[in-house]
Write an enzyme that holds these catalytic residues in place. Sequence first.
Site, PDB file in Angstrom:
ATOM      1  N   TYR A   9      90.867  52.121  63.842  1.00  0.00           N
ATOM      2  CA  TYR A   9      90.783  50.950  62.948  1.00  0.00           C
ATOM      3  C   TYR A   9      89.406  50.290  63.044  1.00  0.00           C
ATOM      4  CZ  TYR A   9      95.857  51.307  62.407  1.00  0.00           C
ATOM      5  OH  TYR A   9      97.121  51.747  62.118  1.00  0.00           O
ATOM      6  N   GLU A  21      78.509  46.658  52.230  1.00  0.00           N
ATOM      7  CA  GLU A  21      77.453  45.650  52.381  1.00  0.00           C
ATOM      8  C   GLU A  21      76.067  46.286  52.341  1.00  0.00           C
ATOM      9  OE1 GLU A  21      77.319  42.358  52.562  1.00  0.00           O
ATOM     10  OE2 GLU A  21      79.478  42.235  52.230  1.00  0.00           O
ATOM     11  N   GLU A  62      76.994  40.258  60.923  1.00  0.00           N
ATOM     12  CA  GLU A  62      77.110  40.697  59.518  1.00  0.00           C
ATOM     13  C   GLU A  62      78.536  41.180  59.230  1.00  0.00           C
ATOM     14  OE1 GLU A  62      74.401  40.706  57.108  1.00  0.00           O
ATOM     15  OE2 GLU A  62      76.148  40.956  55.825  1.00  0.00           O
ATOM     16  N   GLU A  78      89.806  31.755  43.295  1.00  0.00           N
ATOM     17  CA  GLU A  78      89.277  30.683  42.434  1.00  0.00           C
ATOM     18  C   GLU A  78      88.323  29.799  43.264  1.00  0.00           C
ATOM     19  OE1 GLU A  78      92.423  29.068  44.830  1.00  0.00           O
ATOM     20  OE2 GLU A  78      92.190  30.921  43.722  1.00  0.00           O
ATOM     21  N   PHE A  79      87.472  29.041  42.573  1.00  0.00           N
ATOM     22  CA  PHE A  79      86.523  28.185  43.298  1.00  0.00           C
ATOM     23  C   PHE A  79      87.258  27.116  44.092  1.00  0.00           C
ATOM     24  CE2 PHE A  79      83.881  24.526  43.975  1.00  0.00           C
ATOM     25  CZ  PHE A  79      82.668  25.067  44.322  1.00  0.00           C
ATOM     26  N   HIS A  80      86.820  26.942  45.341  1.00  0.00           N
ATOM     27  CA  HIS A  80      87.357  25.842  46.165  1.00  0.00           C
ATOM     28  C   HIS A  80      86.257  25.426  47.141  1.00  0.00           C
ATOM     29  CE1 HIS A  80      89.736  23.508  48.965  1.00  0.00           C
ATOM     30  NE2 HIS A  80      90.697  23.494  48.051  1.00  0.00           N
ATOM     31  N   LYS A  87      82.306  30.556  53.279  1.00  0.00           N
ATOM     32  CA  LYS A  87      81.339  31.612  52.958  1.00  0.00           C
ATOM     33  C   LYS A  87      79.917  31.179  53.301  1.00  0.00           C
ATOM     34  CE  LYS A  87      83.469  34.521  49.485  1.00  0.00           C
ATOM     35  NZ  LYS A  87      83.235  35.242  48.234  1.00  0.00           N
ATOM     36  N   ASP A  88      79.581  29.923  52.998  1.00  0.00           N
ATOM     37  CA  ASP A  88      78.222  29.449  53.290  1.00  0.00           C
ATOM     38  C   ASP A  88      77.972  29.412  54.805  1.00  0.00           C
ATOM     39  OD1 ASP A  88      77.838  29.199  50.607  1.00  0.00           O
ATOM     40  OD2 ASP A  88      77.856  27.007  50.548  1.00  0.00           O
TER      41      ASP A  88
HETATM   42  N1  LIG Z   1      86.003  31.192  46.055  1.00  0.00           N
HETATM   43  C1  LIG Z   1      84.859  30.521  46.144  1.00  0.00           C
HETATM   44  N2  LIG Z   1      84.865  29.169  46.101  1.00  0.00           N
HETATM   45  C2  LIG Z   1      83.722  28.466  46.207  1.00  0.00           C
HETATM   46  N3  LIG Z   1      82.481  29.008  46.341  1.00  0.00           N
HETATM   47  C3  LIG Z   1      82.407  30.342  46.397  1.00  0.00           C
HETATM   48  C4  LIG Z   1      83.577  31.183  46.294  1.00  0.00           C
HETATM   49  N4  LIG Z   1      83.166  32.477  46.376  1.00  0.00           N
HETATM   50  C5  LIG Z   1      81.840  32.434  46.521  1.00  0.00           C
HETATM   51  N5  LIG Z   1      81.353  31.183  46.543  1.00  0.00           N
HETATM   52  C6  LIG Z   1      79.963  30.746  46.679  1.00  0.00           C
HETATM   53  O1  LIG Z   1      79.102  31.795  46.271  1.00  0.00           O
HETATM   54  C7  LIG Z   1      78.297  32.229  47.364  1.00  0.00           C
HETATM   55  C8  LIG Z   1      78.131  33.735  47.300  1.00  0.00           C
HETATM   56  O2  LIG Z   1      79.412  34.318  47.451  1.00  0.00           O
HETATM   57  P1  LIG Z   1      79.623  35.883  47.431  1.00  0.00           P
HETATM   58  O3  LIG Z   1      81.062  36.171  47.619  1.00  0.00           O
HETATM   59  O4  LIG Z   1      78.963  36.466  46.224  1.00  0.00           O
HETATM   60  O5  LIG Z   1      78.892  36.256  48.754  1.00  0.00           O
HETATM   61  P2  LIG Z   1      77.498  36.949  49.006  1.00  0.00           P
HETATM   62  O6  LIG Z   1      76.842  36.167  50.101  1.00  0.00           O
HETATM   63  O7  LIG Z   1      76.758  37.121  47.732  1.00  0.00           O
HETATM   64  O8  LIG Z   1      77.988  38.291  49.605  1.00  0.00           O
HETATM   65  P3  LIG Z   1      77.867  39.782  49.105  1.00  0.00           P
HETATM   66  O9  LIG Z   1      76.518  39.921  48.433  1.00  0.00           O
HETATM   67  O10 LIG Z   1      77.972  40.525  50.374  1.00  0.00           O
HETATM   68  O11 LIG Z   1      79.051  39.960  48.192  1.00  0.00           O
HETATM   69  C9  LIG Z   1      79.030  31.728  48.617  1.00  0.00           C
HETATM   70  O12 LIG Z   1      78.144  31.541  49.719  1.00  0.00           O
HETATM   71  C10 LIG Z   1      79.624  30.423  48.131  1.00  0.00           C
HETATM   72  O13 LIG Z   1      78.663  29.368  48.148  1.00  0.00           O
END
Ligand SMILES: Nc1ncnc2c1ncn2[C@@H]1O[C@H](COP(=O)(O)OP(=O)(O)OP(=O)(O)O)[C@@H](O)[C@H]1O
Length: 115
Positions: A9, A21, A62, A78-80, A87-88
Amino acid sequence: MQIIAAFRYAIAGIVYCVRKERHMKIHITAALLVLAAAWNWRLSRIELAVLIVTIAAVMAVEMINTAIEALVDKVSPEFHPLAKAAKDAAAGAVLVQALAAVGVGYVLFWDKLFK
Ligand SMILES: Nc1ncnc2c1ncn2[C@@H]1O[C@H](COP(=O)(O)OP(=O)(O)OP(=O)(O)O)[C@@H](O)[C@H]1O
């Protein structure tokens, strides 16, 4: 869980991260280049140990970032604001570790490259 299954796994998780990635591919390429440079300049054992731990830390952070992204996408497509925070923060952790790795690279290689 049997130890062999646990390994399987874990390897599957690593393969998933490398496939999904783009940053993981960049980390692996950079790691191979840095290890080649370490071999070329005959780094000491302790320097090599620091390098290996640094490379592993970058990749591990990573992969944790990828895990958090996958989980957030599953539970909050959905956005939250909390999904954004998760994620940030995960992306911030990758940045912190990457900057630390640049610092390690500077300490280990600057003199060898430019003196
Ligand atoms: N469901 C969500 N709700 C709120 N903000 C989000 C959501 N999904 C993504 N984001 C915002 O968008 C940004 C980028 O998200 P994303 O999923 O595209 O990640 P990434 O860093 O581009 O990763 P990767 O390129 O590996 O997919 C996040 O850091 C966050 O700020």
